[in-house]
Write a protein that holds these residues in place. Structure first.
Motif, PDB file in Angstrom:
ATOM      1  N   TYR A 118     -10.287 -11.158   0.249  1.00  0.00           N
ATOM      2  CA  TYR A 118      -9.625 -10.037  -0.408  1.00  0.00           C
ATOM      3  C   TYR A 118      -9.704  -8.794   0.469  1.00  0.00           C
ATOM      4  N   VAL A 119      -8.764  -7.895   0.271  1.00  0.00           N
ATOM      5  CA  VAL A 119      -8.780  -6.600   0.943  1.00  0.00           C
ATOM      6  C   VAL A 119      -8.762  -5.515  -0.143  1.00  0.00           C
ATOM      7  N   TRP A 120      -9.546  -4.452   0.078  1.00  0.00           N
ATOM      8  CA  TRP A 120      -9.626  -3.364  -0.896  1.00  0.00           C
ATOM      9  C   TRP A 120      -8.441  -2.430  -0.722  1.00  0.00           C
ATOM     10  N   ALA A 121      -7.731  -2.169  -1.797  1.00  0.00           N
ATOM     11  CA  ALA A 121      -6.627  -1.207  -1.811  1.00  0.00           C
ATOM     12  C   ALA A 121      -7.154   0.064  -2.461  1.00  0.00           C
ATOM     13  N   PRO A 122      -7.300   1.150  -1.701  1.00  0.00           N
ATOM     14  CA  PRO A 122      -7.878   2.370  -2.266  1.00  0.00           C
ATOM     15  C   PRO A 122      -6.963   2.997  -3.318  1.00  0.00           C
TER      16      PRO A 122
ATOM     17  N   TRP B  57      -8.516  -4.880  -5.787  1.00  0.00           N
ATOM     18  CA  TRP B  57      -8.563  -5.929  -4.776  1.00  0.00           C
ATOM     19  C   TRP B  57      -7.217  -6.632  -4.688  1.00  0.00           C
ATOM     20  N   ASN B  58      -6.788  -6.914  -3.446  1.00  0.00           N
ATOM     21  CA  ASN B  58      -5.587  -7.712  -3.202  1.00  0.00           C
ATOM     22  C   ASN B  58      -5.991  -8.955  -2.424  1.00  0.00           C
TER      23      ASN B  58
ATOM     24  N   VAL C   6      -0.972  -7.290   7.564  1.00  0.00           N
ATOM     25  CA  VAL C   6      -1.911  -6.173   7.445  1.00  0.00           C
ATOM     26  C   VAL C   6      -1.489  -5.349   6.236  1.00  0.00           C
ATOM     27  N   TYR C   7      -2.458  -4.983   5.404  1.00  0.00           N
ATOM     28  CA  TYR C   7      -2.172  -4.185   4.209  1.00  0.00           C
ATOM     29  C   TYR C   7      -2.021  -2.718   4.587  1.00  0.00           C
ATOM     30  N   ARG C   8      -0.975  -2.074   4.086  1.00  0.00           N
ATOM     31  CA  ARG C   8      -0.772  -0.635   4.249  1.00  0.00           C
ATOM     32  C   ARG C   8      -0.785   0.005   2.868  1.00  0.00           C
ATOM     33  N   PRO C   9      -1.758   0.910   2.623  1.00  0.00           N
ATOM     34  CA  PRO C   9      -1.848   1.537   1.295  1.00  0.00           C
ATOM     35  C   PRO C   9      -0.724   2.555   1.091  1.00  0.00           C
ATOM     36  N   PRO C  10      -0.486   2.983  -0.151  1.00  0.00           N
ATOM     37  CA  PRO C  10       0.529   4.001  -0.404  1.00  0.00           C
ATOM     38  C   PRO C  10       0.114   5.333   0.215  1.00  0.00           C
ATOM     39  N   VAL C  11       1.104   6.085   0.655  1.00  0.00           N
ATOM     40  CA  VAL C  11       0.828   7.393   1.260  1.00  0.00           C
ATOM     41  C   VAL C  11       1.973   8.352   0.923  1.00  0.00           C
ATOM     42  N   TRP C  12       1.603   9.606   0.625  1.00  0.00           N
ATOM     43  CA  TRP C  12       2.604  10.651   0.365  1.00  0.00           C
ATOM     44  C   TRP C  12       2.961  11.317   1.682  1.00  0.00           C
TER      45      TRP C  12
ATOM     46  N   ILE D 232       6.637   9.302  -1.804  1.00  0.00           N
ATOM     47  CA  ILE D 232       5.595   8.292  -1.608  1.00  0.00           C
ATOM     48  C   ILE D 232       6.160   7.053  -0.917  1.00  0.00           C
ATOM     49  N   GLU D 233       5.394   6.532   0.022  1.00  0.00           N
ATOM     50  CA  GLU D 233       5.693   5.224   0.615  1.00  0.00           C
ATOM     51  C   GLU D 233       4.772   4.242  -0.093  1.00  0.00           C
ATOM     52  N   ARG D 234       5.330   3.294  -0.799  1.00  0.00           N
ATOM     53  CA  ARG D 234       4.563   2.356  -1.611  1.00  0.00           C
ATOM     54  C   ARG D 234       3.718   1.430  -0.744  1.00  0.00           C
ATOM     55  N   GLU D 235       2.704   0.826  -1.366  1.00  0.00           N
ATOM     56  CA  GLU D 235       1.875  -0.121  -0.628  1.00  0.00           C
ATOM     57  C   GLU D 235       2.733  -1.293  -0.179  1.00  0.00           C
ATOM     58  N   THR D 236       2.369  -1.844   0.963  1.00  0.00           N
ATOM     59  CA  THR D 236       3.149  -2.944   1.515  1.00  0.00           C
ATOM     60  C   THR D 236       2.288  -3.784   2.443  1.00  0.00           C
ATOM     61  N   TRP D 237       2.779  -4.924   2.787  1.00  0.00           N
ATOM     62  CA  TRP D 237       2.166  -5.802   3.775  1.00  0.00           C
ATOM     63  C   TRP D 237       3.119  -5.887   4.953  1.00  0.00           C
ATOM     64  N   VAL D 238       2.608  -5.655   6.171  1.00  0.00           N
ATOM     65  CA  VAL D 238       3.435  -5.736   7.376  1.00  0.00           C
ATOM     66  C   VAL D 238       2.882  -6.839   8.269  1.00  0.00           C
TER      67      VAL D 238
END
Length: 113
Positions: A56-60, A77-78, A85-91, A100-106
């Protein structure tokens, strides 16, 4: 096999074949609504990340815009996605506001099986 039994068997086979061909899988499309907010988002809240979990990876946590105001969404947890690679949401600033850029996986370019 009687003529009537054969006719029912053929009719049943045609019905099954038609049903199997006409089944469509559900669409996997996502719908995104983009909102530009004029108020700067509040600073992130402090969350102590829990101990690591294998697989799992922690999503803050992050501030989300909901109902005309900022609402805190706690971390979660995801499940890990190999090769991503997990990218968390960011304003981010956008024009005269914030978006906001939503959480995503790249895809991880350096990952190999």
């Amino acid at each position: 096999m009687t003529r009537l039994t054969r006719s029912f068997a053929i009719l049943a086979a045609l019905g099954l074949a038609t049903g199997a061909v006409s089944v469509a899988p559900p669409a996997a499309a996502r719908e995104y609504v983009t909102v530009t907010v004029t108020d700067r988002p509040p600073p992130p809240r402090f969350e102590r990340p829990p101990p690591a979990r294998i697989g799992y990876v922690w999503a803050p946590g992050y501030w989300n815009w909901y109902g005309g105001r900022y609402v805190w969404v706690g971390g979660h947890w995801n499940p890990v996605r190999p090769g991503y690679v997990y990218r968390p949401p960011v304003w981010r600033p956008y024009g005269h506001g914030w978006r906001i850029e939503r959480e995503t996986w790249v895809r991880d370019g350096g990952w190999h099986r």
